[in-house]
Design a protein around this motif. Structure first.
Motif, PDB file in Angstrom:
ATOM      1  N   PRO A  81       0.828  -1.215   0.000  1.00 35.09           N
ATOM      2  CA  PRO A  81       0.000   0.000   0.000  1.00 35.09           C
ATOM      3  C   PRO A  81       0.861   1.263   0.000  1.00 35.09           C
ATOM      4  N   GLU A  82       0.378   2.256  -0.675  1.00 34.52           N
ATOM      5  CA  GLU A  82       1.116   3.518  -0.774  1.00 34.52           C
ATOM      6  C   GLU A  82       1.335   4.112   0.617  1.00 34.52           C
ATOM      7  N   GLN A 114       6.218  -0.552   1.908  1.00 34.63           N
ATOM      8  CA  GLN A 114       6.761   0.170   0.755  1.00 34.63           C
ATOM      9  C   GLN A 114       8.122   0.779   1.097  1.00 34.63           C
ATOM     10  N   THR A 164      -0.010   0.207  -4.320  1.00 35.17           N
ATOM     11  CA  THR A 164      -1.465   0.192  -4.467  1.00 35.17           C
ATOM     12  C   THR A 164      -2.075   1.273  -3.596  1.00 35.17           C
ATOM     13  N   LYS A 165      -3.229   1.719  -3.967  1.00 31.08           N
ATOM     14  CA  LYS A 165      -3.944   2.762  -3.215  1.00 31.08           C
ATOM     15  C   LYS A 165      -4.626   2.172  -1.979  1.00 31.08           C
TER      16      LYS A 165
END
Length: 432
Positions: free
Chosen positions: A412-413, A418, A431-432
């Protein structure tokens, strides 16, 4: 007359000003004498590397203390005679659990040490206290456990098993060698028949109910090169350690009602399917050495042992729906494993869990997992796609060392996952 065995909890303290004599050796132990009593430094190794058993006496000397500074790092469970205490607790450099015990007889099994206390009568209760001692000596009292005789059916389940030693005798009946668990229940530890194509373990022997088929040592309970069929009793609760070693066996039905399946319980390479009953709550290391390629575990199993499926040949494993921790080394060197289903109940994946699973190419780690340990997916040479959740807050530096150079982590962002992947130079799909 009902008697009660009270096992006193070992008390932690430091003895200032003690004068130590030169270390001496006797009975396999290293110790030193002080004006306050004998301090044990080392003891003989047990069959379980993580356990340390301190004797009540060394020669004619009664043991009074164990030097915490001498407890090896691999030892996580320490058994102290009643009244023996821990010296130098502040120098303990790792966590241990302390148990206290009284006089005992003991036997070793494949996975544990069984303690048979000499003064517990059938139907009586005994109390065992335990204390968790943290690095540096800080400690906390663990919950008292009250055991009614017999405390366990299978020695691998509870290693400080309370039993009357007079009951640990072997008997023969109906072609089986057995031991008593109580006046009404027994466990079969050896099948004495041979040469037949069908074996049936009876539900009752000499008027007592068979509730376990379980090896008491490294030997196998049922061994044959010719048997095609084994009928297990409907009364069975434990299919224990090394229960079945039959190469010719093609099918096996484990009765509903079995609560525990031991380590190396079934060795039968021609069996391709086994249904694990929904009543099973515990399963040992490499319980099935068979031709099974897809393993599905029932949700009644909430905890797995370390290295539960190490070196196994499963292609797919569906973990139980209520599992919270993937233990250390769970699938280590499982070189046929290509598909693992991790349930959303899991919060931690411990070190070496999937080390050297060379056919594993993609993994989805569900939301809820917070920690991934050292080399958890190390040397998974084909692992090229990993999906990490927003819940992950800790990933070991080498968790994915040795994976495919094409490894892509989906995260996830703005998540920790990340940031961690980017800091390691691993390609990240956000991913959002």
């Amino acid at each position: 007359m009902r008697r009660t065995l009270l096992i006193l909890l070992a008390v932690l303290f430091i003895l200032p000003g003690m004068v130590f004599a030169e270390p001496a050796e006797q009975d396999g132990c290293t110790y030193t004498q002080t004006e306050d009593g004998v301090v044990v430094l080392t003891v003989p190794a047990t069959e379980r590397e993580n356990a340390m058993l301190v004797p009540p006496k060394i020669g004619e000397y009664e043991v009074k203390f164990l030097d915490a500074a001498s407890v090896p790092e691999k030892v996580t469970e320490v058994f102290l005679p009643a009244g023996v205490t821990l010296y130098n607790a502040e120098k303990l450099d790792h966590e241990v659990i302390l148990y206290s015990y009284r006089d005992y007889d003991m036997i070793h099994t494949q996975d544990s040490i069984m303690y048979f206390y000499t003064d517990v009568e059938p139907g009586e209760y005994a109390i065992t206290d335990a204390q968790r001692v943290l690095k540096g000596g800080e400690s906390e009292l663990l919950k008292q456990e009250y055991y009614e005789y017999p405390v366990a059916i299978n020695g691998s389940r509870i290693h400080n098993c309370l039993m009357n030693k007079d009951y640990f005798k072997l008997y023969i009946g109906e072609g089986c060698k057995y031991y008593k668990l109580s006046d009404s229940e027994i466990g079969v530890c050896a099948y004495l028949g041979g040469g037949t194509k069908k074996i049936a373990i009876p539900e009752q022997i000499d008027g007592m109910t068979v509730v376990a088929v379980n090896s008491l040592d490294n030997d196998r309970v049922i061994w044959s090169a010719k048997v095609k069929q084994i009928d297990l009793p409907r009364t069975l609760k434990v299919l224990g350690n090394r229960a079945i070693f039959v190469k010719s066996l093609t099918t096996l039905k484990i009765p509903e009602g079995v609560e525990e399946i031991g380590s190396y319980a079934v060795n039968a390479t021609k069996i391709s399917q086994i249904r694990i009953p929904s009543t099973v709550a515990r399963i040992g290391v490499n319980a099935f050495e068979t031709g099974i390629r897809n393993l599905k575990l029932p949700e009644t199993i909430t905890k797995l042992p370390e290295q539960a499926f190490c070196n196994s040949k499963y292609g797919k494993i569906e973990l139980p729906a209520k599992l919270t921790v993937i233990p250390a080394g769970m699938c280590r060197d499982a070189k046929m494993l290509s598909d693992i289903v991790i349930p959303p109940s899991v919060t931690e994946i411990r070190k070496n869990a999937f080390l050297n699973c060379i056919r594993l190419s993609r993994v989805t780690i569900p939301e809820g997992v917070a920690e991934i340990g050292e080399k958890a997916f190390g040397d998974c040479q084909k692992l090229s796609q990993v999906k990490l959740p927003a819940s992950v807050q800790q990933i070991a530096d080498n968790a994915f060392d040795g994976c495919s150079p094409k490894l892509i982590i989906t995260a996830p962002e703005g998540s920790y996952a990340q940031q961690w992947a980017e800091s390691k130079g691993i390609k990240v799909k956000v991913t959002k």
